[in-house]
Design a protein around this motif. Structure first.
Motif, PDB file in Angstrom:
ATOM      1  N   UNK A 128      16.838  -2.985 -44.238  1.00 48.89           N
ATOM      2  CA  UNK A 128      16.196  -4.089 -43.510  1.00 48.89           C
ATOM      3  C   UNK A 128      17.177  -5.257 -43.406  1.00 48.89           C
ATOM      4  N   UNK A 129      17.178  -5.891 -42.255  1.00 49.98           N
ATOM      5  CA  UNK A 129      18.054  -7.038 -42.059  1.00 49.98           C
ATOM      6  C   UNK A 129      19.371  -6.693 -41.418  1.00 49.98           C
ATOM      7  N   UNK A 130      19.714  -5.393 -41.347  1.00 50.46           N
ATOM      8  CA  UNK A 130      20.964  -5.003 -40.696  1.00 50.46           C
ATOM      9  C   UNK A 130      20.766  -4.992 -39.184  1.00 50.46           C
ATOM     10  N   UNK A 131      21.864  -5.128 -38.445  1.00 60.12           N
ATOM     11  CA  UNK A 131      21.795  -5.117 -36.988  1.00 60.12           C
ATOM     12  C   UNK A 131      21.255  -3.785 -36.485  1.00 60.12           C
ATOM     13  N   UNK A 132      21.731  -2.684 -37.069  1.00 55.96           N
ATOM     14  CA  UNK A 132      21.269  -1.373 -36.638  1.00 55.96           C
ATOM     15  C   UNK A 132      19.789  -1.171 -36.855  1.00 55.96           C
ATOM     16  N   UNK A 133      19.272  -1.630 -37.982  1.00 53.58           N
ATOM     17  CA  UNK A 133      17.835  -1.528 -38.268  1.00 53.58           C
ATOM     18  C   UNK A 133      17.039  -2.359 -37.272  1.00 53.58           C
ATOM     19  N   UNK A 134      17.520  -3.555 -36.966  1.00 56.11           N
ATOM     20  CA  UNK A 134      16.826  -4.433 -36.013  1.00 56.11           C
ATOM     21  C   UNK A 134      16.831  -3.827 -34.607  1.00 56.11           C
ATOM     22  N   UNK A 135      17.955  -3.207 -34.223  1.00 58.43           N
ATOM     23  CA  UNK A 135      18.052  -2.568 -32.907  1.00 58.43           C
ATOM     24  C   UNK A 135      17.067  -1.406 -32.799  1.00 58.43           C
ATOM     25  N   UNK A 136      17.006  -0.571 -33.829  1.00 57.79           N
ATOM     26  CA  UNK A 136      16.085   0.555 -33.820  1.00 57.79           C
ATOM     27  C   UNK A 136      14.641   0.057 -33.791  1.00 57.79           C
TER      28      UNK A 136
ATOM     29  N   UNK B 205      17.955  -7.655 -28.883  1.00 59.64           N
ATOM     30  CA  UNK B 205      17.866  -7.686 -30.345  1.00 59.64           C
ATOM     31  C   UNK B 205      18.479  -8.955 -30.908  1.00 59.64           C
ATOM     32  N   UNK B 206      19.664  -9.311 -30.420  1.00 60.84           N
ATOM     33  CA  UNK B 206      20.355 -10.501 -30.911  1.00 60.84           C
ATOM     34  C   UNK B 206      19.588 -11.774 -30.575  1.00 60.84           C
ATOM     35  N   UNK B 207      18.988 -11.808 -29.386  1.00 63.84           N
ATOM     36  CA  UNK B 207      18.271 -13.009 -28.945  1.00 63.84           C
ATOM     37  C   UNK B 207      16.835 -13.047 -29.456  1.00 63.84           C
ATOM     38  N   UNK B 208      16.352 -11.931 -30.013  1.00 66.78           N
ATOM     39  CA  UNK B 208      14.981 -11.896 -30.504  1.00 66.78           C
ATOM     40  C   UNK B 208      13.952 -11.935 -29.396  1.00 66.78           C
ATOM     41  N   UNK B 209      14.259 -11.320 -28.252  1.00 66.81           N
ATOM     42  CA  UNK B 209      13.373 -11.354 -27.092  1.00 66.81           C
ATOM     43  C   UNK B 209      12.725  -9.992 -26.851  1.00 66.81           C
ATOM     44  N   UNK B 210      11.401  -9.966 -26.596  1.00 66.08           N
ATOM     45  CA  UNK B 210      10.720  -8.710 -26.256  1.00 66.08           C
ATOM     46  C   UNK B 210      11.006  -8.314 -24.807  1.00 66.08           C
ATOM     47  N   UNK B 211      10.354  -7.245 -24.362  1.00 66.25           N
ATOM     48  CA  UNK B 211      10.604  -6.760 -23.002  1.00 66.25           C
ATOM     49  C   UNK B 211       9.520  -7.195 -22.015  1.00 66.25           C
ATOM     50  N   UNK B 212       8.680  -8.168 -22.381  1.00 73.51           N
ATOM     51  CA  UNK B 212       7.735  -8.683 -21.391  1.00 73.51           C
ATOM     52  C   UNK B 212       8.504  -9.524 -20.364  1.00 73.51           C
ATOM     53  N   UNK B 213       7.805  -9.975 -19.328  1.00 73.80           N
ATOM     54  CA  UNK B 213       8.476 -10.671 -18.228  1.00 73.80           C
ATOM     55  C   UNK B 213       9.214 -11.905 -18.724  1.00 73.80           C
ATOM     56  N   UNK B 214       8.569 -12.689 -19.577  1.00 77.37           N
ATOM     57  CA  UNK B 214       9.196 -13.906 -20.079  1.00 77.37           C
ATOM     58  C   UNK B 214      10.456 -13.586 -20.888  1.00 77.37           C
TER      59      UNK B 214
ATOM     60  N   UNK C  20      29.984  -0.202 -34.039  1.00 79.56           N
ATOM     61  CA  UNK C  20      30.656  -0.338 -35.324  1.00 79.56           C
ATOM     62  C   UNK C  20      30.117  -1.525 -36.119  1.00 79.56           C
ATOM     63  N   UNK C  21      29.019  -2.090 -35.657  1.00 81.51           N
ATOM     64  CA  UNK C  21      28.423  -3.243 -36.334  1.00 81.51           C
ATOM     65  C   UNK C  21      27.042  -2.935 -36.899  1.00 81.51           C
ATOM     66  N   UNK C  22      26.638  -1.657 -36.901  1.00 81.39           N
ATOM     67  CA  UNK C  22      25.278  -1.331 -37.329  1.00 81.39           C
ATOM     68  C   UNK C  22      24.958  -1.866 -38.719  1.00 81.39           C
ATOM     69  N   UNK C  23      25.918  -1.721 -39.666  1.00 84.65           N
ATOM     70  CA  UNK C  23      25.648  -2.128 -41.049  1.00 84.65           C
ATOM     71  C   UNK C  23      25.693  -3.635 -41.247  1.00 84.65           C
ATOM     72  N   UNK C  24      26.251  -4.367 -40.292  1.00 86.84           N
ATOM     73  CA  UNK C  24      26.399  -5.819 -40.438  1.00 86.84           C
ATOM     74  C   UNK C  24      25.024  -6.491 -40.419  1.00 86.84           C
ATOM     75  N   UNK C  25      24.781  -7.436 -41.299  1.00 87.72           N
ATOM     76  CA  UNK C  25      23.501  -8.158 -41.254  1.00 87.72           C
ATOM     77  C   UNK C  25      23.296  -8.830 -39.898  1.00 87.72           C
ATOM     78  N   UNK C  26      22.094  -8.732 -39.377  1.00 83.39           N
ATOM     79  CA  UNK C  26      21.793  -9.310 -38.072  1.00 83.39           C
ATOM     80  C   UNK C  26      22.124 -10.796 -38.044  1.00 83.39           C
ATOM     81  N   UNK C  27      21.759 -11.524 -39.091  1.00 78.88           N
ATOM     82  CA  UNK C  27      22.017 -12.954 -39.111  1.00 78.88           C
ATOM     83  C   UNK C  27      23.515 -13.254 -39.127  1.00 78.88           C
ATOM     84  N   UNK C  28      24.290 -12.413 -39.810  1.00 79.16           N
ATOM     85  CA  UNK C  28      25.737 -12.618 -39.848  1.00 79.16           C
ATOM     86  C   UNK C  28      26.343 -12.393 -38.462  1.00 79.16           C
ATOM     87  N   UNK C  29      25.857 -11.376 -37.740  1.00 82.04           N
ATOM     88  CA  UNK C  29      26.370 -11.121 -36.391  1.00 82.04           C
ATOM     89  C   UNK C  29      25.977 -12.246 -35.449  1.00 82.04           C
ATOM     90  N   UNK C  30      24.734 -12.727 -35.579  1.00 79.22           N
ATOM     91  CA  UNK C  30      24.322 -13.869 -34.759  1.00 79.22           C
ATOM     92  C   UNK C  30      25.200 -15.091 -35.038  1.00 79.22           C
TER      93      UNK C  30
END
Length: 265
Positions: free
Chosen positions: A120-128, A168-177, A239-249
């Motif tokens: 939890x918290x990794x970029x790859x986990x957040x993407x999935x 994933x990086x922006x934290x945006x869903x796929x609705x219109x907005x 190659x960034x899957x294991x990187x923490x999402x917050x660190x990549x942001x």
């Protein structure tokens, strides 16, 4: 006149009738037949490109979920912006490596088992999690067809295939907005006319409440992040899957969105 119409319609007939290459096949500068620069390339004249751009723009504005029309619009209007993006990638070590290796993002190239094992918290986990929650697949991206340069064809293909990473990086869903907010970020980042048009005209479909939130909070946030972030096409996400999402942001200068947009339309 009949000959002119046939010359214009022919590319669209080929476009509709072709299933596209496997998503794991890289675009390469090899011979693929008379006048073809890469798999699924459909050579077109300037007149054909203009008419394809006009028709696809109308359809995309009428129905932004017509991803095939959005794809045609991006390919027929984005030549200058794609050259700028290609040059930015070449000046970046990671971007240059991407251009050299031509990785593709699809279910056939992703190690889904590895992604599901990430903490939890990794970029790859957040993407999935994004793929699962929004019920989307990386295999839905249309293959490039109307770009008459194989390297630029890969650039726009890469842009399409990292779209869900940007969500994933922006934290945006796929609705219109959520899609409109991502398009504002992409418009600043890429300069692609298709992104700019989507960002400007997409809000027409929003409710008054969502439109107010978009203009007052979400657009300024997306534009600020788009300007601050380096070229997002130069990130080797695979190659960034294991990187923490917050660190990549933090590395990309992307901040948390000012509000949650789930449920807003």
């Amino acid at each position: 006149m009949a000959t002119l119409l046939r010359s214009v319609v022919r590319p669209l007939c080929a476009f509709r009738g072709s299933p596209g290459p496997p998503a794991g096949v890289p675009l390469r500068a090899v011979s693929h037949g008379a006048g073809l620069l890469y798999p699924e390339h459909i050579p077109t004249s300037l007149l054909q490109k203009v008419l394809l751009a006009a028709g696809s723009a109308g359809m995309a504005l009428y129905n932004p979920y017509r991803h095939d029309m959005v794809a045609v619009l991006g390919e027929t209007t984005g030549h200058r912006a794609l050259k700028v993006l290609r040059d930015q990638m070449k000046r970046d070590p990671e971007g240059a490596q991407i251009l050299k290796e031509r990785p593709r993002i699809s279910l056939s190239t992703l190690d889904m088992g590895k992604l599901r094992s990430l903490p939890e918290g990794s970029f790859g986990c957040a993407y999935l999690h994004f793929l699962d929650v929004n019920k989307v697949s990386p295999d839905t991206r249309a293959p490039t067809r109307f770009v008459d340069d194989e390297e630029l064809a890969y650039v726009i293909q890469r842009y399409r295939e990292i779209h869900d990473m940007l969500h994933t990086l922006l934290g945006m869903p796929t609705n219109i907005l959520g899609e409109i907010v991502v398009k504002w970020f992409e418009a600043v980042q890429t300069g692609l006319p298709m992104c700019i048009l989507s960002a400007l005209f997409g809000p027409i479909q929003l409710s008054a409440q969502s439109l107010q939130l978009l203009i007052s909070e979400l657009i300024p946030w997306a534009v600020e992040n788009g300007h601050r972030a380096p070229c997002v096409l130069s990130v080797y996400y695979e190659r960034r899957w294991e990187q923490p999402l917050q660190a990549l942001r933090q590395e990309l200068g992307i901040t948390e969105p000012p509000l949650r947009v789930e449920g807003l339309v």
